[in-house]
Design an enzyme around this catalytic site. Sequence first.
Site, PDB file in Angstrom:
ATOM      1  N   ARG A 353      -5.064 -11.641 -17.301  1.00 29.88           N
ATOM      2  CA  ARG A 353      -4.165 -12.322 -16.380  1.00 29.88           C
ATOM      3  C   ARG A 353      -4.483 -11.846 -14.970  1.00 29.88           C
ATOM      4  O   ARG A 353      -5.266 -10.904 -14.784  1.00 29.88           O
ATOM      5  CB  ARG A 353      -2.705 -12.043 -16.718  1.00 29.88           C
ATOM      6  CG  ARG A 353      -2.355 -10.560 -16.763  1.00 29.88           C
ATOM      7  CD  ARG A 353      -0.895 -10.343 -16.497  1.00 29.88           C
ATOM      8  NE  ARG A 353      -0.563 -10.810 -15.174  1.00 29.88           N
ATOM      9  CZ  ARG A 353       0.569 -11.453 -14.882  1.00 29.88           C
ATOM     10  NH1 ARG A 353       1.460 -11.671 -15.815  1.00 29.88           N
ATOM     11  NH2 ARG A 353       0.827 -11.844 -13.660  1.00 29.88           N
ATOM     12  N   ARG A 357       0.671  -8.676 -10.151  1.00 25.71           N
ATOM     13  CA  ARG A 357       1.753  -9.191  -9.311  1.00 25.71           C
ATOM     14  C   ARG A 357       3.120  -9.070  -9.970  1.00 25.71           C
ATOM     15  O   ARG A 357       4.136  -9.213  -9.324  1.00 25.71           O
ATOM     16  CB  ARG A 357       1.467 -10.656  -8.927  1.00 25.71           C
ATOM     17  CG  ARG A 357       0.387 -10.763  -7.864  1.00 25.71           C
ATOM     18  CD  ARG A 357       0.075 -12.191  -7.527  1.00 25.71           C
ATOM     19  NE  ARG A 357      -0.567 -12.868  -8.634  1.00 25.71           N
ATOM     20  CZ  ARG A 357      -1.131 -14.073  -8.516  1.00 25.71           C
ATOM     21  NH1 ARG A 357      -1.112 -14.698  -7.369  1.00 25.71           N
ATOM     22  NH2 ARG A 357      -1.703 -14.640  -9.554  1.00 25.71           N
ATOM     23  N   ARG A 366       0.084  -4.303  -1.812  1.00 22.74           N
ATOM     24  CA  ARG A 366      -0.523  -5.501  -1.243  1.00 22.74           C
ATOM     25  C   ARG A 366       0.125  -5.945   0.055  1.00 22.74           C
ATOM     26  O   ARG A 366      -0.490  -6.664   0.850  1.00 22.74           O
ATOM     27  CB  ARG A 366      -0.467  -6.652  -2.248  1.00 22.74           C
ATOM     28  CG  ARG A 366      -1.545  -6.615  -3.328  1.00 22.74           C
ATOM     29  CD  ARG A 366      -2.957  -6.632  -2.753  1.00 22.74           C
ATOM     30  NE  ARG A 366      -3.117  -7.606  -1.705  1.00 22.74           N
ATOM     31  CZ  ARG A 366      -3.350  -8.902  -1.919  1.00 22.74           C
ATOM     32  NH1 ARG A 366      -3.434  -9.360  -3.144  1.00 22.74           N
ATOM     33  NH2 ARG A 366      -3.500  -9.732  -0.899  1.00 22.74           N
ATOM     34  N   ASP A 402     -13.044  -7.674  -7.516  1.00 26.39           N
ATOM     35  CA  ASP A 402     -13.206  -9.124  -7.574  1.00 26.39           C
ATOM     36  C   ASP A 402     -14.682  -9.419  -7.790  1.00 26.39           C
ATOM     37  O   ASP A 402     -15.542  -8.551  -7.546  1.00 26.39           O
ATOM     38  CB  ASP A 402     -12.711  -9.760  -6.278  1.00 26.39           C
ATOM     39  CG  ASP A 402     -12.718 -11.281  -6.360  1.00 26.39           C
ATOM     40  OD1 ASP A 402     -12.068 -11.810  -7.271  1.00 26.39           O
ATOM     41  OD2 ASP A 402     -13.387 -11.924  -5.542  1.00 26.39           O
ATOM     42  N   TYR A 478     -19.512 -20.754  -6.084  1.00 23.59           N
ATOM     43  CA  TYR A 478     -18.725 -20.434  -4.899  1.00 23.59           C
ATOM     44  C   TYR A 478     -19.564 -20.536  -3.630  1.00 23.59           C
ATOM     45  O   TYR A 478     -19.119 -21.053  -2.606  1.00 23.59           O
ATOM     46  CB  TYR A 478     -18.158 -19.011  -5.014  1.00 23.59           C
ATOM     47  CG  TYR A 478     -16.860 -18.916  -5.790  1.00 23.59           C
ATOM     48  CD1 TYR A 478     -15.686 -19.435  -5.275  1.00 23.59           C
ATOM     49  CD2 TYR A 478     -16.812 -18.274  -7.023  1.00 23.59           C
ATOM     50  CE1 TYR A 478     -14.484 -19.337  -5.964  1.00 23.59           C
ATOM     51  CE2 TYR A 478     -15.616 -18.172  -7.732  1.00 23.59           C
ATOM     52  CZ  TYR A 478     -14.462 -18.704  -7.197  1.00 23.59           C
ATOM     53  OH  TYR A 478     -13.277 -18.596  -7.894  1.00 23.59           O
TER      54      TYR A 478
END
Length: 606
Positions: A353, A357, A366, A402, A478
Amino acid sequence: MINHPIIQLPNHQVPMPTTFHGLNVVTFESRRASEMCALIERHGGVAHSAPSMREVPKERQDEALEFAVRLFDGNIDSAIFLTGIGTRIMFDAIGQEHSLDEFKSALNDVTTIARGPKPVAAFREYKIKPDIVVPEPNTWQDLLETLDVDGSIEGQRIAVQEYGMTNKRLVEALELRGAEVFRVPVYQWALPEDTALLQAALDGLVAGELDVAMFTSATQVYHLFEFAEQQDKKDTLREAFKRVYIASVGPVCTEAIQDHGLKVDYEPDAPHMLPLVRESARRSKDLLDKKRTAVENDIDTNAWVRTDMTWPAARGLATPGAGDRAHPTIADSVFMKACRCEPTPYTPVWIMRQAGRYQREYRAIRKGITLLGLCHDPQKCADVTLMAVDRLGTDAAIIFSDILPIVEPLGFKLEYVKGDGPVIHNPYRDRDDIKRLANGTADDLHYVYEALSITRKALRPDIALIGFCGAPFTIASYLIEGGKSKNYSRTKTMMYRDEVCWNTLMDRLVDMLIEYLNKQVVAGADAVQVFDSWAGSLSPDDYRQYVMPHVKRLIAGVRAPNDDAPKPPVINFATGNPCLLPLMKEAGGDVIGLDWRIDLADAWQM
């Protein structure tokens, strides 16, 4: 794709235990002491009740009565109610001198703010409803944020029904916003009349006989240390807490614990007794072992951060002071055994997931940093990885990062735009762009390796650490599209029409990704995963011709960290098209990752 420590869920034959395993748990709750003890016992703990406080109404309610007069005269614009019991005491005091119906009618003419469910419940008893209810976790900071969103309070005359002591920070913050604050104290806190149970708890903590301490209000913390100070045991108590699992119901309580020089081991995202007890039962045994191991290794657990942790390196080497207790190594990892297709006591399941958050602690981090800034900060990346392991109790963790920072050394300008996700400001579109490919190397991603190294040192040895990279097709998509895409038309056009341009980019990416993964392994990754997030947009024929050779070379290029170590397992994961699974197997990987589009049994057959 932002990565998050994995959740390893055991199968139905080996349920994840939600139990204290017989640990001695002390609760300092007063009014709901029996309820807390019942919850603790129900979750496998030995409950020790130590009521630490009582509310004592003020003998003279001058401020409450003055508040009523100001309200009747129209000299109040808003009224903040901080506690349920204080609301009741205020109404009772005012009812002795004035008509409650008139008082409630006057309240309807001003803005009433309830700090959470307890004042709301008190309001309900008087058949009125507050105008604003502060959302969870109902802290004074949440109260301020709610008022800031609702509108300016500059120039407003605000009454604050206080709890047993003045919240100076709240009052100062309201005044800084230009409000005129009228404080309404209606009760005071005091130690219980009978302190025998509190004394037993203090003695048990100091003697090391209690394992878990549960605080459900800031005042409990203040009173425990006040009581200890009366006996000249304040420093002794603080020292004893180094070896005790400390659970706090919410941010205000946590703040009080920190003010006394301690660190909280668990705070639920929902500030209620049930999640506090339930999740402490599930995690306290492991975290208590971690905390006591840290103390044995001369780490000050009253002042530590997660990355301070150091575990004994080898199984069978007992930690000084640990007696017969020895710690496992990565050879005991259930996750690694499953990767090697060895028997395991339960079947690990990786539920992926978006990163953290759901955790208030993560959201706080953050708030002060961009996503890219967080990825570039090794200490914070390690902390975010470890905080989820502590909270969830996973069998493995994947380093927080990332897939796209790797494009920066190649000369691409990367930005994460709120609402749009990653954006490449100078995309790769034609052969002229080949000349723009910079000569950066995987060494430029040093912050990832530092994060892995820090995390591996602080992570329990039998919890596997996973490194990762994006697959060449996904990263290329990307770069060519300039960001997310619905149909990848630019990417496919280049694949079909200009194989030189396509293969040049793919080859350059694979060269760098091989180096990148191998450096992650040397830094401490026990396994690595290749994320092909957009491969599902391809047909099997396109995947076979344009993508599979590059993925195959990437996976084959992953090496052992040294001559004496085994090659780390490689997880090959693509989403969107189950028809690619046979080709993914051909491309390589010790583990094939699946998404929700295919049944596990069907995928196994394929």
